[in-house]
Design a protein around this motif. Structure first.
Motif, PDB file in Angstrom:
ATOM      1  N   MET A  99       0.634  -1.114   0.094  1.00  0.00           N
ATOM      2  CA  MET A  99       0.168  -0.003   0.106  1.00  0.00           C
ATOM      3  C   MET A  99       0.906   1.256  -0.092  1.00  0.00           C
ATOM      4  O   MET A  99       0.476   2.371  -0.627  1.00  0.00           O
ATOM      5  CB  MET A  99      -0.903   0.201   1.201  1.00  0.00           C
ATOM      6  N   ALA A 100       1.844   1.160   0.702  1.00  0.00           N
ATOM      7  CA  ALA A 100       2.731   2.594   0.819  1.00  0.00           C
ATOM      8  C   ALA A 100       3.404   2.606  -0.653  1.00  0.00           C
ATOM      9  O   ALA A 100       3.578   3.873  -0.961  1.00  0.00           O
ATOM     10  CB  ALA A 100       3.954   2.270   1.950  1.00  0.00           C
ATOM     11  N   VAL A 103       0.993   4.395  -2.626  1.00  0.00           N
ATOM     12  CA  VAL A 103       0.877   6.017  -2.595  1.00  0.00           C
ATOM     13  C   VAL A 103       2.242   6.535  -3.114  1.00  0.00           C
ATOM     14  O   VAL A 103       1.884   7.531  -3.651  1.00  0.00           O
ATOM     15  CB  VAL A 103       0.965   5.944  -1.051  1.00  0.00           C
ATOM     16  N   THR A 232      -8.787   6.931   1.093  1.00  0.00           N
ATOM     17  CA  THR A 232      -8.162   5.612   1.610  1.00  0.00           C
ATOM     18  C   THR A 232      -6.457   5.750   1.842  1.00  0.00           C
ATOM     19  O   THR A 232      -6.326   5.323   3.070  1.00  0.00           O
ATOM     20  CB  THR A 232      -8.242   4.438   0.405  1.00  0.00           C
ATOM     21  N   THR A 233      -5.932   6.723   1.073  1.00  0.00           N
ATOM     22  CA  THR A 233      -4.518   6.845   1.676  1.00  0.00           C
ATOM     23  C   THR A 233      -4.486   7.584   2.971  1.00  0.00           C
ATOM     24  O   THR A 233      -3.636   7.222   3.794  1.00  0.00           O
ATOM     25  CB  THR A 233      -3.921   7.518   0.747  1.00  0.00           C
ATOM     26  N   PHE A 235      -6.558   7.418   5.607  1.00  0.00           N
ATOM     27  CA  PHE A 235      -7.068   6.647   6.810  1.00  0.00           C
ATOM     28  C   PHE A 235      -5.937   5.737   6.949  1.00  0.00           C
ATOM     29  O   PHE A 235      -5.572   5.262   7.991  1.00  0.00           O
ATOM     30  CB  PHE A 235      -8.109   6.057   6.271  1.00  0.00           C
ATOM     31  N   TRP A 236      -5.282   5.157   5.914  1.00  0.00           N
ATOM     32  CA  TRP A 236      -4.387   4.207   5.946  1.00  0.00           C
ATOM     33  C   TRP A 236      -2.932   4.627   6.611  1.00  0.00           C
ATOM     34  O   TRP A 236      -2.309   3.974   7.413  1.00  0.00           O
ATOM     35  CB  TRP A 236      -3.970   3.605   4.588  1.00  0.00           C
ATOM     36  N   LEU A 237      -2.543   5.773   6.063  1.00  0.00           N
ATOM     37  CA  LEU A 237      -1.256   6.317   6.546  1.00  0.00           C
ATOM     38  C   LEU A 237      -1.648   6.800   8.064  1.00  0.00           C
ATOM     39  O   LEU A 237      -0.565   6.601   8.978  1.00  0.00           O
ATOM     40  CB  LEU A 237      -0.779   7.497   5.836  1.00  0.00           C
ATOM     41  N   ARG A 238      -2.632   7.366   8.456  1.00  0.00           N
ATOM     42  CA  ARG A 238      -2.741   7.699   9.819  1.00  0.00           C
ATOM     43  C   ARG A 238      -2.968   6.524  10.781  1.00  0.00           C
ATOM     44  O   ARG A 238      -2.554   6.659  11.998  1.00  0.00           O
ATOM     45  CB  ARG A 238      -4.372   8.451  10.104  1.00  0.00           C
ATOM     46  N   ARG A 239      -3.171   5.514  10.184  1.00  0.00           N
ATOM     47  CA  ARG A 239      -3.075   4.110  10.956  1.00  0.00           C
ATOM     48  C   ARG A 239      -1.872   3.433  11.164  1.00  0.00           C
ATOM     49  O   ARG A 239      -1.568   2.837  12.050  1.00  0.00           O
ATOM     50  CB  ARG A 239      -4.383   3.131  10.701  1.00  0.00           C
ATOM     51  N   ASN A 240      -1.275   3.363   9.756  1.00  0.00           N
ATOM     52  CA  ASN A 240      -0.087   2.543   9.714  1.00  0.00           C
ATOM     53  C   ASN A 240       1.419   3.221   9.496  1.00  0.00           C
ATOM     54  O   ASN A 240       2.192   2.560   9.495  1.00  0.00           O
ATOM     55  CB  ASN A 240      -0.362   1.539   8.579  1.00  0.00           C
TER      56      ASN A 240
END
Length: 247
Positions: A99-100, A103, A232-233, A235-240
């Protein structure tokens, strides 16, 4: 004499049973269990029963097999260094999760091309109001501000993606702030557009060709897909982001 001594040693170590699908499997000798641990046929999380202790415990709790588990090599090693790869990717990093890397692909390659696409389509589509309406200048100003704002966000995303690829901790923060700023700016511009359309004379709307309408429809679909990925990016970055190998 030698065979008798081996039997004596083996009997002193007892017999072992393994838990497989809720059923005991065995008996096995201490030597058989040691070989299975060293070859990773069984893991330290598997449960075993000893004829001496009369209880079920995972192998990690049995001191009799500490040396076998240390030498089994079952521990997963960290990711190899980037230098071990024959060719270093241009816009991704092997140390980052998928996922990163997506991005990075979006911020470094897709986002700049999308800005060019939106700009060219807006120049082709033109304004909603015609030249007779006094609000046409305000609409043109809104379009110009939108282009500048989207250009600033695109540059900021590019910088954030480059730092994320370089495993810099500031990369995710820049990307998150860019997406939040882009969301706020676009909401304000959308409200601005609604006010302009509501105040304009209905007879002063510019007529559009079929090609222009199709371009506008296609731009809308691309924009929805892009914003879905951007959110999506976010929320994903804030979590991971804290779990990424950044420095």
């Amino acid at each position: 004499m030698h065979e008798e001594s081996n039997k004596t040693i083996e009997s002193s170590q007892g017999q072992w049973w393994l838990a497989k699908n809720g059923q005991p499997q065995g008996p096995f000798s201490h030597h058989e269990i040691s070989d299975a641990l060293k070859s990773n046929k069984i893991s330290s999380a598997d449960y075993a029963y000893s004829s001496f202790s009369k209880e079920w415990k995972p192998f990690s709790d049995w001191s009799e097999f500490e040396s076998e588990m240390r030498n089994s090599g079952s521990e997963v090693p960290p990711c190899p260094p980037v230098e071990s790869y024959p060719i270093e990717p241009l816009i991704t990093n092997p140390r980052l999760p998928p996922m990163a890397n997506w991005v990075c692909i979006y911020t470094l390659q897709i986002s700049p091309w999308l800005w060019c696409f939106y700009t060219l389509s807006q120049m082709t589509y033109g304004t909603v109001l015609d030249e007779k309406d006094p609000l046409m200048g305000i609409e043109a100003l809104a379009i110009f501000v939108s282009m500048l704002a989207s250009l600033g966000v695109t540059i900021s995303l590019f910088i954030g993606g480059a730092r994320l690829r370089a495993l810099s901790r500031s990369g995710p923060n820049i990307i998150i702030l860019s997406i939040v700023a882009a969301t706020a700016v676009n909401l304000l511009l959308f409200l601005w557009a609604i006010v302009i359309v509501a105040m304009a004379d209905q007879s002063h709307f510019a007529s559009k060709t079929v090609a222009a309408e199709l371009i506008d429809y296609f731009v809308g679909i691309v924009g929805i897909c892009e914003w879905a990925f951007m959110l999506t990016t976010l929320f994903w970055l804030r979590r991971n982001a804290r779990f990424l190998p950044l420095s």
